[in-house]
Write a protein that holds these residues in place. Structure first.
Motif, PDB file in Angstrom:
ATOM      1  N   LEU A  63       0.819  -1.118   0.138  1.00 43.46           N
ATOM      2  CA  LEU A  63      -0.134   0.033   0.036  1.00 43.46           C
ATOM      3  C   LEU A  63       0.928   1.136  -0.129  1.00 43.46           C
ATOM      4  O   LEU A  63       0.527   2.186  -0.723  1.00 43.46           O
ATOM      5  N   GLY A  64       1.769   1.213   0.937  1.00 40.63           N
ATOM      6  CA  GLY A  64       2.771   2.597   0.910  1.00 40.63           C
ATOM      7  C   GLY A  64       3.528   2.611  -0.484  1.00 40.63           C
ATOM      8  O   GLY A  64       3.561   3.493  -1.181  1.00 40.63           O
ATOM      9  N   ASP A  65       3.856   1.569  -1.060  1.00 38.92           N
ATOM     10  CA  ASP A  65       4.579   1.535  -2.540  1.00 38.92           C
ATOM     11  C   ASP A  65       3.565   1.957  -3.607  1.00 38.92           C
ATOM     12  O   ASP A  65       3.676   2.934  -4.307  1.00 38.92           O
ATOM     13  N   ASP A  66       2.154   1.678  -3.415  1.00 35.22           N
ATOM     14  CA  ASP A  66       1.322   2.152  -4.448  1.00 35.22           C
ATOM     15  C   ASP A  66       1.030   3.668  -4.117  1.00 35.22           C
ATOM     16  O   ASP A  66       0.931   4.336  -5.231  1.00 35.22           O
ATOM     17  N   VAL A  67       1.016   4.320  -2.858  1.00 33.93           N
ATOM     18  CA  VAL A  67       1.047   5.699  -2.613  1.00 33.93           C
ATOM     19  C   VAL A  67       1.996   6.258  -3.468  1.00 33.93           C
ATOM     20  O   VAL A  67       1.871   7.316  -4.040  1.00 33.93           O
ATOM     21  N   LEU A  68       3.081   5.849  -3.014  1.00 28.86           N
ATOM     22  CA  LEU A  68       4.543   6.512  -3.664  1.00 28.86           C
ATOM     23  C   LEU A  68       4.453   6.506  -5.035  1.00 28.86           C
ATOM     24  O   LEU A  68       4.773   7.558  -5.891  1.00 28.86           O
ATOM     25  N   ALA A  69       3.811   5.352  -5.825  1.00 31.63           N
ATOM     26  CA  ALA A  69       3.875   5.363  -7.158  1.00 31.63           C
ATOM     27  C   ALA A  69       2.675   6.552  -7.549  1.00 31.63           C
ATOM     28  O   ALA A  69       3.173   7.001  -8.800  1.00 31.63           O
ATOM     29  N   LEU A  70       1.665   6.662  -7.113  1.00 33.26           N
ATOM     30  CA  LEU A  70       0.788   7.761  -7.334  1.00 33.26           C
ATOM     31  C   LEU A  70       1.296   9.088  -7.407  1.00 33.26           C
ATOM     32  O   LEU A  70       1.243  10.166  -8.181  1.00 33.26           O
ATOM     33  N   ILE A  71       2.140   9.422  -6.115  1.00 33.13           N
ATOM     34  CA  ILE A  71       2.692  10.457  -6.135  1.00 33.13           C
ATOM     35  C   ILE A  71       4.005  10.702  -7.361  1.00 33.13           C
ATOM     36  O   ILE A  71       3.972  12.018  -7.751  1.00 33.13           O
ATOM     37  N   GLU A  72       4.377   9.987  -7.695  1.00 33.56           N
ATOM     38  CA  GLU A  72       5.618   9.882  -8.891  1.00 33.56           C
ATOM     39  C   GLU A  72       5.094  10.734 -10.115  1.00 33.56           C
ATOM     40  O   GLU A  72       5.771  11.277 -10.548  1.00 33.56           O
ATOM     41  N   LYS A  73       3.859  10.427 -10.311  1.00 35.74           N
ATOM     42  CA  LYS A  73       3.084  11.361 -11.537  1.00 35.74           C
ATOM     43  C   LYS A  73       3.427  12.758 -11.342  1.00 35.74           C
ATOM     44  O   LYS A  73       3.373  13.389 -12.529  1.00 35.74           O
ATOM     45  N   PHE A  74       3.825  13.329 -10.196  1.00 36.77           N
ATOM     46  CA  PHE A  74       3.877  14.844 -10.142  1.00 36.77           C
ATOM     47  C   PHE A  74       5.382  15.174 -10.038  1.00 36.77           C
ATOM     48  O   PHE A  74       5.834  16.232  -9.824  1.00 36.77           O
ATOM     49  N   SER A  75       6.046  14.105 -10.056  1.00 38.76           N
ATOM     50  CA  SER A  75       7.685  14.295  -9.966  1.00 38.76           C
ATOM     51  C   SER A  75       8.246  15.254 -11.258  1.00 38.76           C
ATOM     52  O   SER A  75       7.647  15.423 -12.237  1.00 38.76           O
TER      53      SER A  75
END
Length: 198
Positions: free
Chosen positions: A157-169
């Motif tokens: 779940l933590g990895d999935d949330v971080l992957a979602l955030i990556e689209k704003f990197s």
């Protein structure tokens, strides 16, 4: 004092560490605050950091040099006579050896310092009497949730949330990637099991 984040490109993309020496470098709460400030504004001089923390310039300079020695911050491009500092990495992850109880405790102290810093910032934001435009009132989210998960599911779940955030990197370093109306925002996410359940 609120500053818009400056367009600054750290020299390295990310840091993952469980190195006890690097963890000890963040043991002082002011160092956590300084690093959080640099993450927020992009770069700042020791004088600017001192103004935001209420500490002396000499004290902030000392802690900035300690953070530099540990590899967390670096010198940015000079601005005339000013010598600003910036984070050395766009992202950092503390990952202690799970079999090293001292490293796990130290990483917990550091993480708690970050949570305290963000909790204070969020509390200040939520209690600020100045009105927000309606679209930003609707955008603000404060959510808590309880869920039954395995250790593997919580990690995923933590990895999935971080992957979602990556689209704003990349938007911090490259303003051309920011859509019109984009502002600098903050997110605080914690995932943890109930201690008494494990």
């Amino acid at each position: 004092m609120t500053e818009s984040p400056r367009t600054v490109r750290p020299s390295q993309e990310s840091l993952t560490t469980g190195d006890p020496a690097m963890l000890r470098a963040l043991a002082h709460p002011l160092r956590i605050e300084i690093l959080a400030i640099l993450d927020e504004v992009g770069e700042a001089t020791a004088s600017e950091v001192a103004a935001r923390t209420g500490q002396t310039v000499a004290n902030c300079s000392f802690h900035l040099r300690s953070l530099e020695k540990a590899g967390y911050v670096e010198r940015s491009e000079p601005r005339g006579r000013e010598k600003p500092w910036r984070p050395a990495h766009r992202k950092r992850k503390i990952e202690p050896d799970p079999d090293d109880a001292a490293a796990v405790r130290q990483s917990g102290v550091i993480s708690a310092g970050y949570v305290q810093h963000e909790a204070t910032r969020l509390s200040d934001f939520l209690t600020d009497p100045r009105p927000l435009p309606p679209e930003w009132v609707r955008a603000v989210t404060v959510t808590t949730a309880g869920l039954w998960v395995t250790a593997e599911e919580m990690e995923q779940l933590g990895d999935d949330v971080l992957a979602l955030i990556e689209k704003f990197s990349g938007r911090g370093a490259d303003p051309s990637l920011r859509p019109e109306g984009a502002v600098h925002g903050h997110m605080l996410l914690t995932l943890n099991p109930d201690r008494d359940a494990i």
